[in-house]
Design a protein around this motif. Structure first.
Motif, short mmCIF file in Angstrom:
data_model
loop_
_atom_site.label_atom_id
_atom_site.label_comp_id
_atom_site.label_asym_id
_atom_site.label_seq_id
_atom_site.Cartn_x
_atom_site.Cartn_y
_atom_site.Cartn_z
N ASN A 199 -16.40 -34.88 79.36
CA ASN A 199 -16.63 -33.45 79.61
C ASN A 199 -17.29 -32.85 78.37
O ASN A 199 -16.63 -32.38 77.45
N VAL A 200 -18.61 -32.89 78.36
CA VAL A 200 -19.38 -32.55 77.16
C VAL A 200 -19.54 -31.04 77.00
O VAL A 200 -19.75 -30.32 77.98
N LYS A 255 -23.36 -29.21 72.76
CA LYS A 255 -23.47 -30.54 72.15
C LYS A 255 -24.18 -31.56 73.04
O LYS A 255 -24.27 -32.73 72.66
N PHE A 256 -24.67 -31.12 74.20
CA PHE A 256 -25.17 -32.12 75.14
C PHE A 256 -26.42 -32.85 74.63
O PHE A 256 -26.62 -34.03 74.93
N MET A 257 -27.27 -32.18 73.85
CA MET A 257 -28.46 -32.84 73.32
C MET A 257 -28.08 -33.91 72.30
O MET A 257 -28.64 -35.01 72.28
N ASP A 280 -18.32 -45.84 64.18
CA ASP A 280 -19.00 -44.61 63.78
C ASP A 280 -19.68 -43.94 64.96
O ASP A 280 -19.71 -42.70 65.07
N MET A 281 -20.24 -44.76 65.86
CA MET A 281 -20.92 -44.22 67.03
C MET A 281 -19.94 -43.44 67.91
O MET A 281 -20.25 -42.34 68.38
N LYS A 293 -17.10 -35.85 68.82
CA LYS A 293 -17.42 -34.50 68.39
C LYS A 293 -18.19 -33.71 69.45
O LYS A 293 -18.41 -32.51 69.28
N CYS A 294 -18.55 -34.40 70.54
CA CYS A 294 -19.40 -33.77 71.56
C CYS A 294 -18.64 -33.31 72.79
O CYS A 294 -19.20 -32.63 73.64
N TYR A 295 -17.37 -33.68 72.92
CA TYR A 295 -16.60 -33.27 74.09
C TYR A 295 -15.17 -32.91 73.71
O TYR A 295 -14.65 -33.35 72.69
#
Length: 250
Positions: free
Chosen positions: A33-34, A38-40, A102-103, A109-111
Motif C-alpha cells: 500500500n504505497v 512515494k510511488f515514483m 538495503d533494497m 520507506k515507500c509504504y
C-alpha cells in the motif's frame, strides 16, 4: 481446552489446504500500500529489483498489477499451501549480500503497510470463452469489483453469482470476467470480479454495449447478488508487465 483449540486449528488448516488443491488455480498475493508521495521512488526501486532478478536468473514468476489508489499487487501462482514455507529469495539474498537488504529497507520507506495472502480463482463462477482462461495480452486495463458478504449469506451469494453467469451466457454477452474469492490470510468473505479492456475508453464502451445487450432484466438478476452483499468496493487499475517477472527460458 488447549487440545480442543489445537484440533480445531488443525481441521481449519486441512480444510483450507483442500480448498486450494481442489481449485484450478490459487495465487499468493503480496500487496504494498504505497504512499502517493512515494510511488515514483517505489517504482524506481521495483525496477531495480526486477533487474536484479534478471541478473541472478531468479527462478520464480509473478504478475504485477497496480490499482488507482497506489496499491501494488505481486501475483504468484501456487500449487499448494506448502509453498508458503519456502524461501525463494534465499540464494539471491546470499549472492547480493548487503545490497539485497538495503533494497528492501528503501522499499519500506515507500509504504505504510503491506502483507501477503491467498486468493483462489473460482472457475465455476468465471465467465470466459471456452477456449480462453485469461485476458488477452493486449488488455492490461482492469476494473475490479469486490463484493463482501457475511458467512450467513454465503450460500445465497454463490447462487446469485451463478445466476449472473447463466444470464450472461443466455444473452451471449461478450463482456467476459474472471471471479476470485478470498483465501488463507484474509478475515472477510468476498468475491472479486475482474474485467479487462484495452484502456478506460474501451472499458466504458464495452460496458455500455453490454448493458444494452442485457437489457432491463439485468437488474433483477443482479439483485440476486446485491441483496446479499454487505458492502462493495470498485477499483480501476492496470497490469504492469514492466514490473512482472519470469526467468529466462533455457
Amino acid at each position: 481446552m488447549k487440545t480442543i483449540k489445537t484440533t480445531v486449528l488443525l481441521v481449519l488448516f486441512l480444510c483450507l489446504t483442500c480448498n486450494v488443491s481442489q481449485a484450478q488455480q490459487a495465487y499468493q498475493i503480496h500487496q504494498d500500500n504505497v504512499r502517493p508521495s512515494k510511488f515514483m521512488e517505489y517504482e524506481k526501486i521495483a525496477k531495480e529489483f526486477n533487474a536484479a532478478c534478471v541478473e541472478h536468473n531468479f527462478q520464480g514468476t509473478w504478475y504485477t498489477a497496480m490499482s488507482n489508489d497506489f496499491k501494488y499487487f505481486y501475483i504468484t501462482p501456487i500449487e499448494n499451501m506448502a509453498e508458503l514455507d519456502e524461501r525463494p529469495f534465499a540464494d539471491m539474498a546470499k549472492a547480493m549480500g548487503d545490497k539485497f537488504g538495503d533494497m528492501f529497507t528503501r522499499f519500506d520507506k515507500c509504504y505504510d503497510s503491506h502483507g501477503t495472502y491467498i486468493v483462489v480463482r473460482d472457475n465455476e463462477l468465471t465467465y470466459m470463452p471456452e477456449d480462453k482462461a485469461d485476458a488477452p495480452a493486449d488488455e492490461n486495463y482492469r476494473k475490479w469489483f469486490y463484493m463482501y458478504y457475511t458467512p450467513e449469506n454465503a450460500k445465497k451469494m454463490r447462487e446469485g453469482m451463478k445466476a449472473v453467469k447463466e444470464f450472461f451466457t443466455s444473452k451471449g454477452s461478450k463482456s467476459y470476467y474472471r471471479v476470485y474469492r478470498n483465501g488463507f490470510g484474509q478475515m472477510e468473505n468476498y468475491y472479486m470480479v475482474s474485467i479487462s479492456a484495452k484502456d478506460e475508453i474501451d472499458s466504458a464502451t464495452r460496458g455500455k454495449a453490454n448493458d444494452e445487450l442485457l437489457g432491463p432484466d439485468r437488474w433483477e438478476v443482479f439483485s440476486k447478488v446485491m441483496n446479499y452483499t454487505s458492502r462493495m468496493e470498485e477499483y480501476s487499475g492496470e497490469m504492469r508487465p514492466d514490473l512482472s517477472y519470469a526467468p529466462k527460458e533455457e
